[in-house]
Design a protein around this motif. Structure first.
Motif, mmCIF file in Angstrom:
data_model
loop_
_atom_site.group_PDB
_atom_site.id
_atom_site.type_symbol
_atom_site.label_atom_id
_atom_site.label_comp_id
_atom_site.label_asym_id
_atom_site.label_seq_id
_atom_site.Cartn_x
_atom_site.Cartn_y
_atom_site.Cartn_z
ATOM 1 N N ALA A 253 0.826 -1.205 0.000
ATOM 2 C CA ALA A 253 0.000 0.000 0.000
ATOM 3 C C ALA A 253 0.863 1.259 0.000
ATOM 4 C CB ALA A 253 -0.931 -0.013 1.212
ATOM 5 N N LEU A 254 1.952 1.222 0.735
ATOM 6 C CA LEU A 254 2.847 2.377 0.839
ATOM 7 C C LEU A 254 3.431 2.774 -0.504
ATOM 8 C CD1 LEU A 254 4.578 4.343 2.680
ATOM 9 C CD2 LEU A 254 6.290 2.517 2.702
ATOM 10 N N THR A 255 3.725 1.808 -1.348
ATOM 11 C CA THR A 255 4.502 2.063 -2.564
ATOM 12 C C THR A 255 3.692 1.986 -3.851
ATOM 13 O OG1 THR A 255 5.144 -0.284 -2.576
ATOM 14 C CG2 THR A 255 6.641 1.258 -1.495
ATOM 15 N N HIS A 256 2.381 1.907 -3.766
ATOM 16 C CA HIS A 256 1.573 1.661 -4.971
ATOM 17 C C HIS A 256 1.572 2.832 -5.952
ATOM 18 C CE1 HIS A 256 -1.356 4.245 -3.003
ATOM 19 N NE2 HIS A 256 -2.036 4.269 -4.127
ATOM 20 N N ASP A 257 1.831 4.053 -5.470
ATOM 21 C CA ASP A 257 1.689 5.245 -6.308
ATOM 22 C C ASP A 257 3.014 5.949 -6.591
ATOM 23 O OD1 ASP A 257 -0.870 5.504 -7.243
ATOM 24 O OD2 ASP A 257 -1.566 6.860 -5.669
ATOM 25 N N ALA A 277 5.113 3.296 -14.476
ATOM 26 C CA ALA A 277 6.244 4.180 -14.165
ATOM 27 C C ALA A 277 6.751 3.964 -12.748
ATOM 28 C CB ALA A 277 5.834 5.641 -14.349
ATOM 29 N N GLY A 278 5.873 3.515 -11.855
ATOM 30 C CA GLY A 278 6.258 3.350 -10.460
ATOM 31 C C GLY A 278 7.117 2.133 -10.181
ATOM 32 N N ILE A 279 7.200 1.208 -11.133
ATOM 33 C CA ILE A 279 7.928 -0.036 -10.880
ATOM 34 C C ILE A 279 9.430 0.211 -10.730
ATOM 35 C CG2 ILE A 279 8.527 -2.288 -11.838
ATOM 36 C CD1 ILE A 279 5.722 -2.400 -13.043
ATOM 37 N N LYS A 280 9.998 1.083 -11.549
ATOM 38 C CA LYS A 280 11.436 1.330 -11.478
ATOM 39 C C LYS A 280 11.854 1.903 -10.122
ATOM 40 C CE LYS A 280 15.305 3.575 -13.858
ATOM 41 N NZ LYS A 280 15.713 4.400 -15.033
ATOM 42 N N PRO A 281 11.223 2.991 -9.617
ATOM 43 C CA PRO A 281 11.621 3.473 -8.291
ATOM 44 C C PRO A 281 11.302 2.476 -7.183
ATOM 45 C CG PRO A 281 9.700 4.688 -9.106
ATOM 46 C CD PRO A 281 10.241 3.886 -10.251
ATOM 47 N N LEU A 282 10.269 1.680 -7.379
ATOM 48 C CA LEU A 282 9.938 0.659 -6.377
ATOM 49 C C LEU A 282 11.037 -0.393 -6.298
ATOM 50 C CD1 LEU A 282 8.193 -0.827 -4.375
ATOM 51 C CD2 LEU A 282 6.751 -1.617 -6.279
ATOM 52 N N ARG A 283 11.520 -0.839 -7.445
ATOM 53 C CA ARG A 283 12.619 -1.810 -7.439
ATOM 54 C C ARG A 283 13.864 -1.207 -6.789
ATOM 55 N NH1 ARG A 283 11.975 -6.430 -10.268
ATOM 56 N NH2 ARG A 283 10.310 -6.561 -11.826
ATOM 57 N N ALA A 284 14.129 0.062 -7.068
ATOM 58 C CA ALA A 284 15.300 0.718 -6.486
ATOM 59 C C ALA A 284 15.184 0.790 -4.967
ATOM 60 C CB ALA A 284 15.458 2.123 -7.074
ATOM 61 N N LEU A 285 13.996 1.102 -4.473
ATOM 62 C CA LEU A 285 13.767 1.171 -3.029
ATOM 63 C C LEU A 285 13.986 -0.206 -2.394
ATOM 64 C CD1 LEU A 285 10.737 2.975 -1.335
ATOM 65 C CD2 LEU A 285 11.618 0.815 -0.493
ATOM 66 N N GLU A 297 7.784 -8.570 -4.440
ATOM 67 C CA GLU A 297 6.896 -9.110 -5.466
ATOM 68 C C GLU A 297 5.458 -8.633 -5.282
ATOM 69 O OE1 GLU A 297 7.466 -13.295 -5.199
ATOM 70 O OE2 GLU A 297 9.554 -13.217 -5.888
ATOM 71 N N LEU A 298 4.969 -8.627 -4.045
ATOM 72 C CA LEU A 298 3.603 -8.161 -3.815
ATOM 73 C C LEU A 298 3.482 -6.670 -4.123
ATOM 74 C CD1 LEU A 298 0.722 -8.756 -2.839
ATOM 75 C CD2 LEU A 298 1.474 -8.066 -0.541
ATOM 76 N N ALA A 299 4.478 -5.890 -3.738
ATOM 77 C CA ALA A 299 4.441 -4.450 -3.988
ATOM 78 C C ALA A 299 4.445 -4.153 -5.484
ATOM 79 C CB ALA A 299 5.613 -3.758 -3.296
ATOM 80 N N ILE A 300 5.261 -4.860 -6.246
ATOM 81 C CA ILE A 300 5.313 -4.643 -7.694
ATOM 82 C C ILE A 300 3.975 -5.012 -8.336
ATOM 83 C CG2 ILE A 300 6.338 -5.495 -9.836
ATOM 84 C CD1 ILE A 300 9.017 -5.635 -8.356
ATOM 85 N N ALA A 301 3.401 -6.129 -7.928
ATOM 86 C CA ALA A 301 2.104 -6.536 -8.475
ATOM 87 C C ALA A 301 1.030 -5.500 -8.158
ATOM 88 C CB ALA A 301 1.705 -7.904 -7.918
ATOM 89 N N THR A 302 1.022 -4.982 -6.945
ATOM 90 C CA THR A 302 0.030 -3.983 -6.549
ATOM 91 C C THR A 302 0.229 -2.684 -7.306
ATOM 92 O OG1 THR A 302 -0.105 -4.976 -4.342
ATOM 93 C CG2 THR A 302 -0.942 -2.731 -4.595
ATOM 94 N N ASP A 328 0.796 -14.138 -10.576
ATOM 95 C CA ASP A 328 1.237 -15.464 -10.119
ATOM 96 C C ASP A 328 0.316 -16.022 -9.040
ATOM 97 O OD1 ASP A 328 2.874 -17.671 -10.228
ATOM 98 O OD2 ASP A 328 4.403 -16.855 -8.875
ATOM 99 N N THR A 329 -0.978 -15.707 -9.150
ATOM 100 C CA THR A 329 -1.903 -16.097 -8.083
ATOM 101 C C THR A 329 -2.374 -17.542 -8.189
ATOM 102 O OG1 THR A 329 -3.840 -15.320 -9.316
ATOM 103 C CG2 THR A 329 -2.731 -13.731 -7.891
#
Length: 408
Positions: A253-257, A277-285, A297-302, A328-329
């Motif tokens: 929830a924290l990283t979805h946006d 667009a949010g996936i790249k900074p999420l992976r970096a974090l 994995e859950l954060a990226i999917a969300t 992957d559910t």
């Protein structure tokens, strides 16, 4: 040798909270005496021992002197001459610097009981600035205690700003940052963690991807709160309400946006494509803080799918299947409920929408259950083999989703 109950166990009892782990401080003893009494040494940076029967931690009274950068840059003195008061005065906050004797008597040289009554989080003394981790600890304690009415003492807030300005936060190792963030996400009000770090200019140093969301506008018809940073705080609190103590859902929830921080200002307040667009900074974090794979994995999917989930009732049956497969559910069926909850937190973490229904969550779980009920073994028994099984399984699951929708 004198032994006292200290720290959180005393604090929480005085607040009327359920008891947690008990920690003890030992005054007037040497490490050799502890060993002779059967205690097991476990402390790496200072003398800590486990009780031979209870397994509880007993630490020798100590003082600390700053010797370098970071939270490990200290010289520890655990001489038997160190007094209880000296040990309490090197602690972080007054509410954690209270000891209790065997007879129940409280030793409170720093005014912790007064601050508990006043609901104030206050540092013990000027040595507070020597440990940058205390900035995160302060924010995390407020995430836990803000619902009880706790606020941050102004002088403590000022010291936290000094630490942030000094650059000392850069010396924190990723594991410790994640440890404090994880505890904050398990707390009742994670927004207090974020807002405290933001107000003390520390959020940019430890979570720059989150800090970048503040001041970014959204469409007022969808987001009456407008500011993406404020929306994020509301989403985090809603996640804590929907899934108490679940830092896995809390992090998603924290990283979805995160992608909204990357939208060019000339496109505001729209954020087309912010999910991808949010996936790249999420992976970096995740890489920087060395997060567990399941959180990543859950954060990226969300992050990638939350708008699809919001629009679930508009999606074609085959598109619903694609969403379930991308996440992957079928291999990890527990993930769909987690994604649904994180998306519900997003939808309800908006001004004026906190009590809205979110039927997408129930529907997503129901359609997933229908698709999951299709078993590949049944297709094998029908004589199919190789790639035929995969295609047949896909079509059968899409048909199951379609049938489930008709029975809604």
């Amino acid at each position: 040798m004198e032994i006292y109950l200290v720290g959180g166990a005393v604090r929480d009892r005085l607040l009327g909270l359920p008891p947690g782990d008990r920690d003890w401080v030992v005054v007037g003893a040497t490490p050799q005496q502890m060993l002779e009494l059967g205690y097991t040494p476990v402390g790496r940076d200072f003398p800590v021992f486990l009780h031979p029967q209870t397994g509880e931690e007993y630490a020798l009274a100590r003082t600390e002197r700053k010797s370098g950068r970071g939270y490990r840059g200290f010289v520890v003195d655990a001489d038997p001459s160190v007094t209880l008061e000296e040990d309490l005065q090197r602690r972080d906050f007054t509410i954690n610097a209270i000891a209790q004797a065997d007879d129940g008597h409280l030793i409170d040289p720093c005014g912790g009981t007064r601050d508990l009554q006043a609901r104030v989080l206050r540092h013990v003394g000027p040595a507070f600035v020597e440990d940058p981790l205390r900035v995160l600890r302060a924010a995390r304690f407020l995430a836990r205690f803000a619902p009880l009415g706790f606020t941050l003492a102004p002088e403590t807030q000022e010291l936290m700003r000094q630490i942030a300005a000094s650059g000392e936060l850069d010396a924190l190792v990723p594991e410790r940052v994640w440890q404090e963030l994880r505890k904050a996400l398990r707390s009742a009000k994670p927004s207090a963690f974020l807002s405290t770090l933001r107000e003390t200019h520390a959020l940019q140093a430890v979570l720059p991807e989150i800090d970048a969301l503040y001041g970014v506008p959204q469409r007022a018809d969808y987001h009456p709160e407008i500011d993406t940073g404020i929306h994020q705080q509301m989403v985090s609190d809603m996640a804590a309400r929907l899934a108490p103590g679940d830092d896995l859902i809390g992090f998603a929830a924290l990283t979805h946006d995160l992608g909204k921080a990357l939208t060019p200002p000339d496109q505001w307040p729209r954020h087309v494509g912010h999910e991808s667009a949010g996936i790249k900074p999420l992976r970096a974090l995740c890489e920087r803080l060395k997060l567990p794979a399941e959180h990543r994995e859950l954060a990226i999917a969300t992050c990638r799918e939350h708008l699809h989930v919001h629009r679930l009732f508009e999606l074609r049956d085959a598109t619903v299947h694609e969403l379930l497969a991308r996440c992957d559910t079928f291999r990890k069926p527990e993930r769909i409920a987690q994604i649904a909850t994180a998306c519900e937190a997003d939808a309800r973490g908006r001004l004026g929408h906190t009590d809205d229904d979110y039927p997408q969550a129930t529907e997503l779980r129901r359609l997933h259950a229908a698709a999951l009920a299709i078993n590949a073994r049944d297709l094998v028994q029908s004589g199919l083999s190789g790639p035929e099984i995969g295609e047949a399984l896909k079509q059968a699951r899409i048909a199951a989703i379609a049938a489930a929708r008709k029975t809604a």
